[in-house]
Motif scaffolding. Sequence first.
Motif, PDB file in Angstrom:
ATOM      1  N   ARG A 101       9.162   7.073  -6.926  1.00  0.00           N
ATOM      2  CA  ARG A 101       8.661   6.192  -7.986  1.00  0.00           C
ATOM      3  C   ARG A 101       9.443   6.429  -9.282  1.00  0.00           C
ATOM      4  NH1 ARG A 101       3.402   6.960  -5.363  1.00  0.00           N
ATOM      5  NH2 ARG A 101       2.747   4.901  -4.595  1.00  0.00           N
ATOM      6  N   ALA A 102       9.720   7.678  -9.582  1.00  0.00           N
ATOM      7  CA  ALA A 102      10.451   8.000 -10.813  1.00  0.00           C
ATOM      8  C   ALA A 102      11.906   7.535 -10.741  1.00  0.00           C
ATOM      9  CB  ALA A 102      10.399   9.504 -11.080  1.00  0.00           C
ATOM     10  N   TRP A 103      12.443   7.459  -9.532  1.00  0.00           N
ATOM     11  CA  TRP A 103      13.823   6.999  -9.346  1.00  0.00           C
ATOM     12  C   TRP A 103      13.956   5.537  -9.752  1.00  0.00           C
ATOM     13  CZ3 TRP A 103      18.131   9.708  -8.370  1.00  0.00           C
ATOM     14  CH2 TRP A 103      19.279   9.037  -7.931  1.00  0.00           C
ATOM     15  N   GLY A 104      12.895   4.774  -9.576  1.00  0.00           N
ATOM     16  CA  GLY A 104      12.888   3.380  -9.996  1.00  0.00           C
ATOM     17  C   GLY A 104      13.964   2.557  -9.309  1.00  0.00           C
ATOM     18  N   ASP A 154      10.340  -1.789  -4.022  1.00  0.00           N
ATOM     19  CA  ASP A 154       9.617  -2.175  -5.240  1.00  0.00           C
ATOM     20  C   ASP A 154       8.124  -2.306  -4.960  1.00  0.00           C
ATOM     21  OD1 ASP A 154      11.870  -2.216  -6.792  1.00  0.00           O
ATOM     22  OD2 ASP A 154      12.134  -4.389  -6.734  1.00  0.00           O
ATOM     23  N   VAL A 155       7.783  -2.948  -3.843  1.00  0.00           N
ATOM     24  CA  VAL A 155       6.368  -3.115  -3.483  1.00  0.00           C
ATOM     25  C   VAL A 155       5.721  -1.764  -3.234  1.00  0.00           C
ATOM     26  CG1 VAL A 155       4.765  -4.072  -1.787  1.00  0.00           C
ATOM     27  CG2 VAL A 155       6.750  -5.409  -2.518  1.00  0.00           C
ATOM     28  N   LYS A 204       1.571  -5.025   6.265  1.00  0.00           N
ATOM     29  CA  LYS A 204       2.890  -5.635   6.398  1.00  0.00           C
ATOM     30  C   LYS A 204       2.943  -7.000   5.722  1.00  0.00           C
ATOM     31  CE  LYS A 204       6.555  -6.400   9.791  1.00  0.00           C
ATOM     32  NZ  LYS A 204       6.804  -7.823   9.532  1.00  0.00           N
ATOM     33  N   ALA A 205       1.806  -7.679   5.643  1.00  0.00           N
ATOM     34  CA  ALA A 205       1.782  -9.003   5.026  1.00  0.00           C
ATOM     35  C   ALA A 205       2.241  -8.954   3.576  1.00  0.00           C
ATOM     36  CB  ALA A 205       0.379  -9.589   5.114  1.00  0.00           C
ATOM     37  N   GLU A 206       1.970  -7.848   2.876  1.00  0.00           N
ATOM     38  CA  GLU A 206       2.402  -7.727   1.479  1.00  0.00           C
ATOM     39  C   GLU A 206       3.904  -7.511   1.358  1.00  0.00           C
ATOM     40  OE1 GLU A 206       0.205  -5.306  -1.208  1.00  0.00           O
ATOM     41  OE2 GLU A 206      -1.727  -5.725  -0.237  1.00  0.00           O
ATOM     42  N   LEU A 207       4.492  -7.019   2.441  1.00  0.00           N
ATOM     43  CA  LEU A 207       5.947  -6.841   2.449  1.00  0.00           C
ATOM     44  C   LEU A 207       6.647  -8.107   2.925  1.00  0.00           C
ATOM     45  CD1 LEU A 207       6.117  -3.254   4.017  1.00  0.00           C
ATOM     46  CD2 LEU A 207       6.023  -3.884   1.597  1.00  0.00           C
ATOM     47  N   ASP A 208       5.968  -8.872   3.744  1.00  0.00           N
ATOM     48  CA  ASP A 208       6.582 -10.076   4.307  1.00  0.00           C
ATOM     49  C   ASP A 208       6.929 -11.110   3.244  1.00  0.00           C
ATOM     50  OD1 ASP A 208       6.467  -9.050   6.841  1.00  0.00           O
ATOM     51  OD2 ASP A 208       4.641 -10.112   7.412  1.00  0.00           O
ATOM     52  N   VAL A 209       6.218 -11.096   2.140  1.00  0.00           N
ATOM     53  CA  VAL A 209       6.433 -12.137   1.127  1.00  0.00           C
ATOM     54  C   VAL A 209       7.700 -11.914   0.305  1.00  0.00           C
ATOM     55  CG1 VAL A 209       3.954 -12.594   0.928  1.00  0.00           C
ATOM     56  CG2 VAL A 209       5.024 -10.932  -0.611  1.00  0.00           C
ATOM     57  N   LEU A 262       5.005   5.015   0.662  1.00  0.00           N
ATOM     58  CA  LEU A 262       6.077   5.966   0.399  1.00  0.00           C
ATOM     59  C   LEU A 262       5.789   7.279   1.107  1.00  0.00           C
ATOM     60  CD1 LEU A 262       6.630   5.456  -3.449  1.00  0.00           C
ATOM     61  CD2 LEU A 262       8.058   4.573  -1.595  1.00  0.00           C
ATOM     62  N   PRO A 263       6.812   8.045   1.442  1.00  0.00           N
ATOM     63  CA  PRO A 263       6.587   9.360   2.074  1.00  0.00           C
ATOM     64  C   PRO A 263       5.831  10.278   1.136  1.00  0.00           C
ATOM     65  CG  PRO A 263       8.863   9.157   1.387  1.00  0.00           C
ATOM     66  CD  PRO A 263       8.251   7.787   1.218  1.00  0.00           C
TER      67      PRO A 263
END
Length: 286
Positions: free
Chosen positions: A71-74, A237-238, A248-253, A284-285
């Motif tokens: 997240r900090a890597w942005g 980003d998501v 997965k639906a939130e990534l599909d868009v 995220l891991p």
Amino acid sequence: MDTHKILAWFDANERDLPWRRPGTTAWGVLVSEVMSQQTPVARVAPVWEEWMLRWPTHEDFAAASKAEVLRAWGKLGYPRRALRLWECARTLGTAPVPDEVDQLLELPGVGDYTARAVACFHFGHNVPVVDTNVRRVYARAVEGNFLAANPSKRELAQVAALLPRRGGPRFSAALMELGALVCTARSPQCAACPLQNECAWVKAGQPEPLAADAAKAKARVQKFAGTDRQVRGLIMDVLRRAPHPVPKAELDVVWPDAAQRSRALFSLIEDGLAEQNSAGLFHLPK
């Protein structure tokens, strides 16, 4: 190559980069070098300063989670670099960042350039540090050519032969700065160059690169729009913004091509940048 002219130019034109300021630790220099790989320093500087405030030592950084680090890597790009830094901090443990090139090379994610940069710019060892900027200055000023398509190990010896006995680390930084600000790839500012009167490329009439070298250089330029790398970035980003695992639906868009989207998603999982839990949600891991 006139060492004194280059150093005088550097004295007048050195950029005020935060990791060049007094008090920067070896870890801070190492982080700056990894962040600056394939990323402009103007984008790196504010992120680097945030990281140093948040994790001033590698021990602090090693205690962070992978998710916090990513997240900090942005949007610096190539986020695997962030995880390699995290692995590097974990490997160091309570030991200090080593000052010798061979020892630095044993750390995860530290390649030959980064090891030499830390040894030179922080610890003051008079070792050649050769990046694309230095290679370009040498090729033009000494050989009278455009930068060759592929780096060669002989370039280390060639640059090493230029280093003064005293002040070598500052000369190395100056040579790199000259390539970044003046002897640029596409629009070199020869009138502002301290080497103008001795530059072999200028004396040769500033010849264009050979067709074969130009073709290779063009092939090396990576487009971004529409690539898997862009799709990976959109998915990341998501995941960075999400406080909880997402379906997965939130990534599909994020991208219309289902096959490319799926390929990008599972490549992130393979690279350890994303995970799927037992409920089929992505995050995220940890």
